[in-house]
Design a protein around this motif. Structure first.
Motif, PDB file in Angstrom:
ATOM      1  N   ILE A  23     -31.795  83.047  71.711  1.00 37.22           N
ATOM      2  CA  ILE A  23     -33.249  83.161  71.665  1.00 37.22           C
ATOM      3  C   ILE A  23     -33.807  81.941  70.962  1.00 37.22           C
ATOM      4  O   ILE A  23     -33.479  81.652  69.815  1.00 37.22           O
ATOM      5  N   PHE A  45     -34.297  83.672  76.059  1.00 34.64           N
ATOM      6  CA  PHE A  45     -35.642  84.184  75.769  1.00 34.64           C
ATOM      7  C   PHE A  45     -36.257  83.305  74.687  1.00 34.64           C
ATOM      8  O   PHE A  45     -35.578  82.484  74.063  1.00 34.64           O
ATOM      9  N   ILE A  58     -39.564  82.694  81.591  1.00 34.88           N
ATOM     10  CA  ILE A  58     -38.749  83.156  80.465  1.00 34.88           C
ATOM     11  C   ILE A  58     -39.622  84.038  79.586  1.00 34.88           C
ATOM     12  O   ILE A  58     -40.661  83.584  79.090  1.00 34.88           O
ATOM     13  N   TYR A  64     -45.341  86.542  81.508  1.00 29.36           N
ATOM     14  CA  TYR A  64     -44.133  86.494  80.684  1.00 29.36           C
ATOM     15  C   TYR A  64     -44.437  86.407  79.190  1.00 29.36           C
ATOM     16  O   TYR A  64     -43.539  86.196  78.384  1.00 29.36           O
ATOM     17  N   LEU A 104     -37.780  93.182  71.946  1.00 29.51           N
ATOM     18  CA  LEU A 104     -36.983  92.424  72.916  1.00 29.51           C
ATOM     19  C   LEU A 104     -35.638  93.113  73.147  1.00 29.51           C
ATOM     20  O   LEU A 104     -35.179  93.258  74.295  1.00 29.51           O
ATOM     21  N   PRO A 132     -34.091  87.520  83.254  1.00 27.39           N
ATOM     22  CA  PRO A 132     -35.436  87.403  82.674  1.00 27.39           C
ATOM     23  C   PRO A 132     -36.495  88.286  83.325  1.00 27.39           C
ATOM     24  O   PRO A 132     -37.301  88.903  82.622  1.00 27.39           O
ATOM     25  N   ARG A 190     -38.639  91.175  81.519  1.00 28.07           N
ATOM     26  CA  ARG A 190     -40.094  91.081  81.551  1.00 28.07           C
ATOM     27  C   ARG A 190     -40.701  92.393  82.015  1.00 28.07           C
ATOM     28  O   ARG A 190     -41.670  92.886  81.427  1.00 28.07           O
TER      29      ARG A 190
END
Length: 400
Positions: free
Chosen positions: A31, A103, A125, A144, A327, A339, A343
């Motif tokens: 991340i 991410f 992303i 996103y 997340l 991704p 999302r």
């Protein structure tokens, strides 16, 4: 072949087999986190880092993030953009294209988050913004971007109501705002909130980023004799403003500052002059939620934070940790780190966490929280709104 040679070959074959057997290790989720770790915004950037680190360490100690049949350890890739928004955008792109992050956590504040969100959108992303509240961040039609701060009016409306309904004969307010996206946006929201509650805005002045002397501006501001002063900026700005107000003997009936008084550093730096300064934030340790996710209830998060940092968490640190929690929950719900699937899981999220209820509106901004209003009293922050977590009534007048 001798017996000893045969034994040696068998042993070698066994060793080779052991070396060829893959270790049972987790894979890794990376991340990216561009933060202002140096420069004038470094106090805020370091707070976000503490929240992210606590989340990542807690997740990894608990075994990692499980998505489908795969378990992942969390690795946060930090880049210091030195409090310069253009560099924040550059580092966000580098994190995606060169560092191969899965991410993103957004840079600090509304301005940098808005700028970097275009990068996340272009590469599709998911990016979670832990410290971006201004609606201008979320009005771009992006898919996103998700943020854990409610809109600015969710702070200014209750503040204005409390002051207007106090019975303290407060009819005027002077607004003094840093000319930067979030501080200016929330000042404009207070202009609306004050007017909606019958309080006249008798001055609205801005100061430049990096201003080191507010005395002249404060002197001019006081010529109109406002009952209430509402000042915005970041912690270093507001510490300086409060000190210079004290030097000038400026003590209005009510003084509200955003966003600095939530931090213990504000109280330590201003001493007795922090007393009776009111503010609002998106979270406070007094809240009590029975949350899902790696931290569980609010009290367990506070305990974990205090154990690691020997300090009570503030809203910026809590929001950063909450960004990690949401997340993680989205990844686990999606069953993959792909991704677009993550999302979609974020967009559909409706969950209780230690930070509070989390649901994102169509624009990606959280729409499920009721931010606390608080005041520094006797050297400590006390919640004064909402009623279910109220610890004290609001005080008026100068320091006591």
């Amino acid at each position: 072949m001798t017996h000893s040679t045969k034994s040696w070959l068998l042993a070698l074959a066994g060793a080779t087999m052991l070396l060829a057997t893959p270790a049972l290790a987790n894979e890794t989720i990376r991340i990216g986190a561009p933060l202002p770790l140096t420069g004038p915004l470094s106090p805020e950037g370091l707070k976000q880092q503490r929240g992210y680190d606590l989340w990542a360490e807690t997740v990894n100690a608990a075994g990692g993030v499980t998505a489908g049949d795969t378990t992942y350890d969390v690795e946060i890739v930090y880049v210091d953009y030195e409090s310069q928004t253009p560099r924040a955008v550059q580092t966000a792109e580098r994190l995606i294209t060169a560092d191969d992050v899965n991410f993103l956590f957004a840079p600090f504040g509304s301005g940098a988050a808005k700028a970097a969100s275009s990068v996340a959108e272009r590469y599709q992303i998911p990016m979670v913004a832990a410290t971006a509240s201004s609606v201008e961040v979320y009005d771009q039609g992006y898919q996103y971007l998700f943020g854990t701060f409610t809109p600015n009016n969710t702070l200014t409306d209750p503040l204005a109501r409390i002051v207007a309904d106090s019975g303290e004969d407060i009819s005027t307010v002077a607004i003094y705002a840093r000319n930067d996206l979030f501080p200016l946006a929330i000042a404009k929201e207070m202009e609306k909130s004050a007017g909606d509650n019958g309080i006249e805005v008798i001055s609205f002045d801005e100061y430049a980023i990096g201003t080191m002397d507010h005395a002249s501006a404060m002197t001019l501001l006081m010529r109109s004799k406002p009952d209430w002063i509402f000042a915005t900026g970041y912690i270093n700005d507001l510490i300086l403003i409060r000190r210079q107000m004290a030097d000038l003997g400026i003590e209005p009936k009510a003084l509200t500052m955003l966003a600095g008084p939530a931090y213990k550093e504000f109280i330590e730096a201003t001493g007795d002059h922090s007393n009776n300064v009111s503010s609002a934030a998106w979270w406070h340790p007094a809240v009590a939620y029975d949350g899902e996710g790696v931290f569980g209830p609010t009290s367990d998060f506070v305990t974990a934070f205090e154990a690691k940092y020997d300090a009570t968490p503030d809203y910026a640190e809590a929001s950063a940790a909450a960004a990690g929690v949401v997340l993680q929950l989205a990844i686990e719900d999606a069953g993959t780190i792909e991704p677009s699937a993550v999302r979609d899981a974020l967009a559909a999220m409706d969950v209780m966490t230690f930070y509070g209820p989390v649901h994102f509106g169509e624009n990606g901004q959280i729409d499920s929280l009721e931010p606390p209003v608080f005041q520094i009293q006797d050297g400590a922050t006390k919640t004064i709104y909402p009623e279910e977590i109220k610890q004290a009534d609001m005080r008026f007048g100068g320091i006591e």
